[in-house]
Design a protein around this motif. Structure first.
Motif, PDB file in Angstrom:
ATOM      1  N   ASP A  12       3.429   6.801  -5.696  1.00  0.00           N
ATOM      2  CA  ASP A  12       3.959   8.008  -6.126  1.00  0.00           C
ATOM      3  C   ASP A  12       5.327   8.624  -5.091  1.00  0.00           C
ATOM      4  OD1 ASP A  12       2.910   8.508  -3.312  1.00  0.00           O
ATOM      5  OD2 ASP A  12       2.314  10.555  -3.854  1.00  0.00           O
ATOM      6  N   PHE A  17      -3.346   5.027   6.340  1.00  0.00           N
ATOM      7  CA  PHE A  17      -3.746   6.054   5.255  1.00  0.00           C
ATOM      8  C   PHE A  17      -3.282   7.300   6.079  1.00  0.00           C
ATOM      9  CE2 PHE A  17      -6.761   3.032   3.990  1.00  0.00           C
ATOM     10  CZ  PHE A  17      -6.819   3.148   2.551  1.00  0.00           C
ATOM     11  N   GLU A  18      -2.801   8.440   5.246  1.00  0.00           N
ATOM     12  CA  GLU A  18      -2.361   9.549   5.523  1.00  0.00           C
ATOM     13  C   GLU A  18      -3.032  10.808   4.913  1.00  0.00           C
ATOM     14  OE1 GLU A  18       2.032   9.554   5.338  1.00  0.00           O
ATOM     15  OE2 GLU A  18       2.384   8.331   7.105  1.00  0.00           O
ATOM     16  N   GLY A  78      -5.082   2.569  -6.911  1.00  0.00           N
ATOM     17  CA  GLY A  78      -4.271   3.634  -6.910  1.00  0.00           C
ATOM     18  C   GLY A  78      -2.788   3.405  -7.552  1.00  0.00           C
ATOM     19  N   VAL A 101      -3.026  13.987   2.413  1.00  0.00           N
ATOM     20  CA  VAL A 101      -1.956  14.483   1.478  1.00  0.00           C
ATOM     21  C   VAL A 101      -1.584  15.797   1.996  1.00  0.00           C
ATOM     22  CG1 VAL A 101      -1.897  15.358  -0.765  1.00  0.00           C
ATOM     23  CG2 VAL A 101      -2.873  13.399  -0.579  1.00  0.00           C
ATOM     24  N   ALA A 128       0.678   4.844   3.434  1.00  0.00           N
ATOM     25  CA  ALA A 128       2.152   4.662   3.618  1.00  0.00           C
ATOM     26  C   ALA A 128       2.401   3.152   4.166  1.00  0.00           C
ATOM     27  CB  ALA A 128       2.542   5.577   4.494  1.00  0.00           C
ATOM     28  N   ARG A 138       4.921   4.937  -0.601  1.00  0.00           N
ATOM     29  CA  ARG A 138       3.867   5.423  -0.376  1.00  0.00           C
ATOM     30  C   ARG A 138       2.798   5.514  -1.737  1.00  0.00           C
ATOM     31  NH1 ARG A 138       4.404  11.669   0.703  1.00  0.00           N
ATOM     32  NH2 ARG A 138       4.439  11.794  -1.479  1.00  0.00           N
ATOM     33  N   ALA A 139       1.290   5.363  -1.430  1.00  0.00           N
ATOM     34  CA  ALA A 139       0.830   5.244  -2.595  1.00  0.00           C
ATOM     35  C   ALA A 139      -0.248   6.238  -2.520  1.00  0.00           C
ATOM     36  CB  ALA A 139      -0.050   3.789  -2.998  1.00  0.00           C
ATOM     37  N   VAL A 140      -0.779   6.625  -3.872  1.00  0.00           N
ATOM     38  CA  VAL A 140      -1.989   7.759  -3.700  1.00  0.00           C
ATOM     39  C   VAL A 140      -3.205   6.982  -4.193  1.00  0.00           C
ATOM     40  CG1 VAL A 140      -1.198   8.515  -6.142  1.00  0.00           C
ATOM     41  CG2 VAL A 140      -2.660   9.968  -4.527  1.00  0.00           C
ATOM     42  N   ILE A 196      -5.806  10.517  -1.126  1.00  0.00           N
ATOM     43  CA  ILE A 196      -5.250  10.282   0.049  1.00  0.00           C
ATOM     44  C   ILE A 196      -4.133   9.424  -0.106  1.00  0.00           C
ATOM     45  CG2 ILE A 196      -6.717   8.328   0.385  1.00  0.00           C
ATOM     46  CD1 ILE A 196      -7.040   9.418   3.358  1.00  0.00           C
ATOM     47  N   HIS A 197      -3.176   9.653   0.745  1.00  0.00           N
ATOM     48  CA  HIS A 197      -1.994   8.616   0.817  1.00  0.00           C
ATOM     49  C   HIS A 197      -2.274   7.280   1.513  1.00  0.00           C
ATOM     50  CE1 HIS A 197       0.824  12.057  -0.410  1.00  0.00           C
ATOM     51  NE2 HIS A 197       0.339  11.872  -1.633  1.00  0.00           N
TER      52      HIS A 197
END
Length: 407
Positions: free
Chosen positions: A273, A71-72, A270, A74, A227, A289-291, A224-225
């Motif tokens: 994106d 997780f990263e 999610g 935003v 990756a 990457r997903a949101v 949250i992203h």
């Protein structure tokens, strides 16, 4: 005594005669009619073994590929000072969630208040000088009209008036700059998120500029992203399975779900994106990457997870129970009962497992089996390819809903 001897001799002779009769009887061939009767009795035929079978069904499923990633945030902001000065106060608790605009730090504002007052005084001075220059210009114009001053004097007065107007603009800009510096003594949160601890304490001199130490950091939480990296073959498989443009054009429409290391279900939905614009030549992977929605704040930047990406949505596939699948080293097969009861070994290609509430409910078959064929699920040890069996059809509950398939 004589009578006793005679009796013993008689018993011995009788035993010899009986033994001879038994030996002779054992050597006599049975009569022919007995042998003929035995030969005319037919041998009993073993019944065909019974096995349990089900009809391979077709279900509407969503198929997925799985990827690992992290997780990263935003938004991730390093908070720094825009003016230098002594730190007066810290207005937050380390680790708490702050809202955009919340006051975080206060730098001693008094030097900046004095600078603003000085700049405002210079504006007043410049305006007074401008009024004088305008008056001198007006006087010079009247004198020039009467022929009492030269043209050069009039030109000088005009230039002085223009310079005075420019000085006013410069002084007003200095006021605006001083006002900004005074505002920068209050450091506020630029985004909503969770804040780290403070790197300095009140009383320390804070330096401004790009090379200065950050005072703290803020990471946004919702959304949250996530990756992840996909191999080149996985990327090509997905692109060829979708419309022209593939994953990039369908990014917002591609459903994904993520599960954490302590979760059995993919409980965090999610969508994709972002997909990078090139394959990494060093690793042969492409970054995606997903949101993900994170309204409850459980997901934290840096956390590890597994993401599943839908490769086919609402497609019909043949599904059979896991119990029907046999293994021969790396090969997978099923035993199929034909209309005449003959057993056939059938090599199959397997897809995803269907799950429901964390329990495997079936296995997708991508090749080698058609819907409606009878597949042996019970009594496999009694069935062999080419043999004839009696099939006992097992009833299965109809299922018309969409199932989830996960590799």
């Amino acid at each position: 005594m004589r009578n006793t001897g005679t009796l013993l001799s008689g018993v011995a002779i009788g035993a010899l005669i009986a033994g001879g009769l038994w030996y002779g009887a054992s050597r006599i061939t049975p009569p022919a009619f007995i042998a003929t009767a035995e030969a005319s009795t037919p041998a009993a035929t073993a019944p065909a073994p019974s096995v349990d079978v089900i009809r391979a069904g077709a279900q509407v499923v969503t198929e997925w590929d799985e990827f690992t990633g992290r997780f990263e945030a935003v938004d991730e902001v390093a908070i720094g000072a825009r003016v230098s000065g002594y730190l007066d106060a810290v207005h937050f608790e380390a680790g708490e969630v702050v809202e955009q605009g919340d006051l975080l730090f206060t730098i001693d504002p008094r030097p900046f208040q004095a600078a603003l007052a000085e700049a405002e005084a210079r504006v007043a001075e410049a305006r007074a000088a401008a009024r004088l220059a305008e008056t001198e210009l007006t006087r010079a114009q009247r004198l020039r009209d009467g022929g009492h001053v030269s043209q050069s004097v009039l030109d000088t007065r005009a230039q002085e008036a223009e310079s005075a107007a420019a000085a006013i603009a410069a002084a007003e800009a200095a006021v605006e700059r001083a006002r900004l510096d005074l505002g920068f003594t209050e450091i506020r949160a630029p985004v909503t998120g969770r804040i780290s601890d403070d790197a300095v304490t009140p009383g320390n001199l804070i330096a401004a500029g790009a090379g200065a130490e950050a005072l703290t950091t803020i990471v946004s939480l919702n959304p949250i992203h996530f990756a992840f990296d996909a191999t080149e073959s996985q990327y090509l498989e997905y692109v060829r399975a979708t419309e022209a443009g593939g994953l990039r054009d369908r990014a917002g429409q591609t459903p994904v779900a993520v599960r954490l290391i302590d979760e059995a279900e993919f409980a965090h939905p999610g969508s994709i994106d972002f997909v990078d614009n090139r394959i990494d030549r060093a690793t042969g992977t492409i970054r995606g990457r997903a949101v993900i929605d994170n309204a409850d704040g459980v997901l934290t930047p840096g956390m590890f997870g597994r993401l599943r990406l839908a490769t086919a949505v609402d497609v019909e596939r043949v599904v059979i129970p896991e119990a029907a699948i046999g293994s021969d080293q790396a090969d997978k097969f099923v035993l199929v009962v034909g209309a005449d009861g003959t057993v056939e070994r059938r090599a199959v290609a397997l897809g995803d497992r269907l799950t429901e509430a964390g329990r495997v409910t079936g296995r997708v078959v991508t090749a080698g089996l058609a819907a409606g064929e009878q597949v042996i699920t019970g009594g496999l040890h009694m069935a062999r390819p080419g043999a004839t069996v009696t099939a006992r059809l097992q009833e299965t509950e109809p299922d018309t809903g969409t199932r989830v398939a996960a590799r």
